[in-house]
Design an enzyme around this catalytic site. Structure first.
Site, PDB file in Angstrom:
ATOM      1  N   HIS A  98      -7.496   2.827   3.420  1.00 45.01           N
ATOM      2  CA  HIS A  98      -7.341   3.610   4.650  1.00 45.01           C
ATOM      3  C   HIS A  98      -8.682   3.805   5.372  1.00 45.01           C
ATOM      4  O   HIS A  98      -8.706   4.013   6.574  1.00 45.01           O
ATOM      5  CB  HIS A  98      -6.777   5.003   4.348  1.00 45.01           C
ATOM      6  CG  HIS A  98      -5.304   5.049   4.092  1.00 45.01           C
ATOM      7  ND1 HIS A  98      -4.718   4.522   2.967  1.00 45.01           N
ATOM      8  CD2 HIS A  98      -4.283   5.575   4.828  1.00 45.01           C
ATOM      9  CE1 HIS A  98      -3.410   4.730   3.000  1.00 45.01           C
ATOM     10  NE2 HIS A  98      -3.122   5.360   4.123  1.00 45.01           N
ATOM     11  N   CYS A 124     -11.149   2.786  -0.497  1.00 41.51           N
ATOM     12  CA  CYS A 124      -9.768   3.130  -0.152  1.00 41.51           C
ATOM     13  C   CYS A 124      -9.447   2.338   1.100  1.00 41.51           C
ATOM     14  O   CYS A 124     -10.246   2.342   2.052  1.00 41.51           O
ATOM     15  CB  CYS A 124      -9.642   4.632   0.122  1.00 41.51           C
ATOM     16  SG  CYS A 124      -8.033   5.089   0.828  1.00 41.51           S
ATOM     17  N   GLY A 151      -3.169   9.186  -3.839  1.00 43.38           N
ATOM     18  CA  GLY A 151      -4.459   9.617  -4.393  1.00 43.38           C
ATOM     19  C   GLY A 151      -4.461  10.972  -5.068  1.00 43.38           C
ATOM     20  O   GLY A 151      -5.416  11.306  -5.758  1.00 43.38           O
ATOM     21  N   CYS A 210      -4.359  -1.411  -2.120  1.00 41.03           N
ATOM     22  CA  CYS A 210      -4.471   0.023  -2.373  1.00 41.03           C
ATOM     23  C   CYS A 210      -5.352   0.192  -3.605  1.00 41.03           C
ATOM     24  O   CYS A 210      -5.004  -0.280  -4.687  1.00 41.03           O
ATOM     25  CB  CYS A 210      -3.074   0.584  -2.638  1.00 41.03           C
ATOM     26  SG  CYS A 210      -3.057   2.319  -3.093  1.00 41.03           S
ATOM     27  N   ASP A 259       0.853  -1.199   0.000  1.00 44.47           N
ATOM     28  CA  ASP A 259       0.000   0.000   0.000  1.00 44.47           C
ATOM     29  C   ASP A 259       0.879   1.235   0.000  1.00 44.47           C
ATOM     30  O   ASP A 259       2.084   1.156   0.300  1.00 44.47           O
ATOM     31  CB  ASP A 259      -0.928   0.022   1.231  1.00 44.47           C
ATOM     32  CG  ASP A 259      -1.869   1.236   1.228  1.00 44.47           C
ATOM     33  OD1 ASP A 259      -2.437   1.546   0.166  1.00 44.47           O
ATOM     34  OD2 ASP A 259      -2.020   1.893   2.269  1.00 44.47           O
ATOM     35  N   SER A 260       0.275   2.373  -0.301  1.00 44.72           N
ATOM     36  CA  SER A 260       1.016   3.639  -0.237  1.00 44.72           C
ATOM     37  C   SER A 260       1.396   3.987   1.198  1.00 44.72           C
ATOM     38  O   SER A 260       2.238   4.852   1.407  1.00 44.72           O
ATOM     39  CB  SER A 260       0.150   4.761  -0.811  1.00 44.72           C
ATOM     40  OG  SER A 260      -0.984   4.930   0.011  1.00 44.72           O
TER      41      SER A 260
HETATM   42  N1  DGL Z   1      -5.031   3.140   0.732  1.00 42.92           N
HETATM   43  C1  DGL Z   1      -4.989   3.652  -0.578  1.00 42.92           C
HETATM   44  C2  DGL Z   1      -6.177   3.328  -1.408  1.00 42.92           C
HETATM   45  O1  DGL Z   1      -6.774   2.299  -1.147  1.00 42.92           O
HETATM   46  C3  DGL Z   1      -4.130   4.788  -0.826  1.00 42.92           C
HETATM   47  C4  DGL Z   1      -4.531   6.120  -0.748  1.00 42.92           C
HETATM   48  C5  DGL Z   1      -3.481   7.155  -1.059  1.00 42.92           C
HETATM   49  O2  DGL Z   1      -2.287   6.895  -0.928  1.00 42.92           O
HETATM   50  O3  DGL Z   1      -3.929   8.233  -1.423  1.00 42.92           O
HETATM   51  O4  DGL Z   1      -6.533   4.021  -2.316  1.00 42.92           O
END
Ligand code: DGL
Length: 284
Positions: A210, A208, A54, A84, A21-22
């Site tokens: 997160h 997302c 994002g 992600c 993931d990011s």
């Molecule tokens: N958790 C990520 C997603 O599912 C990353 C969001 C990001 O880095 O902006 O999109």
């Protein structure tokens, strides 16, 4: 409920799978996979140095995601889950079509979610059909919303579903900074903005990884009548199914670890705060 099955019963050692993931969001998926497949070694890589993805363009997201996946290959992970949505939406198709060697696999988080929403069995590729939900609210990062990847994947499987998408600027930043109060306030305002355009969604998709960290804030703002779909459990279940069918993609790694491109002390502390249990990162 699908029966629990042992994975890779024909392999002596159970090999590692990578989770990318990011930043911290993929930990929601990591946690669900660890609960569903407790014997499976997992190597997590958070690209905290470059988070958030994002707000980046597709080229940038492609290059960063490829670099992350290559790092996980070094840990013996032949199969990497892109935990992600932004990377799954903006980079996965191009990676699979132009970049990925035949002995490696990269799987995204979109398809299991859409299969659940459209009441399909994992991997069912039959033609699109009518489904129970007609009005779906999608909450995701600006890059995921701009890619329209969710709507595209949905259109392959369902007809007559109205999707209203809300780009949730700022939420990932607030989570990565460890600011839960800001994250929850932003969620409330993004939900309000969407409900002005679609007052009665039947389902809401947290697109997302997160966002499950602030899922209670989404549910509170949406009210009790909206079913909130979050990906973690669905991705874990579909991974268990995939590994049962394709055990050859278990790599050679046998050790679980958490890697970050950011500062390991800071990332460990934020991750511990959000997951509410100790978790330790080391430098990638
Ligand atoms: N958790 C990520 C997603 O599912 C990353 C969001 C990001 O880095 O902006 O999109």
């Amino acid at each position: 409920m699908r029966p629990k099955r042992r994975i890779a019963a024909d392999k002596d050692d159970i090999m590692a799978v990578g989770v990318f993931d990011s930043g911290l969001g993929g930990l929601t998926v990591h946690q669900a996979i660890a609960a569903r497949l407790p014997d499976l070694p997992l190597v997590y890589l958070g690209d905290n140095k470059h988070t958030p993805y994002g707000v980046r363009d597709a080229e940038d997201i492609f290059n960063l995601t490829c670099a992350g996946v290559e790092r996980l290959w070094q840990e013996g992970c032949d199969l990497v889950i892109l935990a992600c949505n932004t990377a799954s939406a903006a980079a996965l198709k191009r990676m699979q079509e132009t970049w990925l060697p035949a002995d490696k696999r990269v799987l995204g988080v979109f398809v299991p979610m859409i299969e659940a929403l459209t009441e399909r069995r994992w991997g069912d590729n039959s033609p699109p059909r009518e489904v129970a939900v007609k009005h779906v609210a999608l909450f995701a990062t600006p890059a995921t919303v701009a890619s329209r990847a969710f709507q595209r994947e949905l259109a392959f499987r369902a007809v007559g579903v109205d999707v209203e998408a809300q780009p949730c600027g700022g939420v990932v930043d607030a989570i990565e900074m460890g600011d839960e109060i800001l994250a929850e306030a932003l969620v409330a305002s993004h939900v309000e903005a969407l409900l002005r355009r679609m007052p009665h969604p039947e389902a809401a998709v947290l697109g997302c990884t997160h966002y499950p960290l602030v899922e209670a804030a989404f549910q509170k703002a949406l009210g009790p009548n909206v079913k909130v779909f979050s990906q973690a459990g669905l991705v874990a279940e579909s991974l268990a199914d995939y590994l049962q069918r394709r055990p050859e993609f278990l790599g050679s790694g046998t050790e679980s670890k958490n890697l970050t491109t950011g500062d390991p002390v800071r990332v460990s502390s934020k991750a511990t705060q959000f997951l509410r249990r100790p978790i330790r990162f080391e430098a990638a």
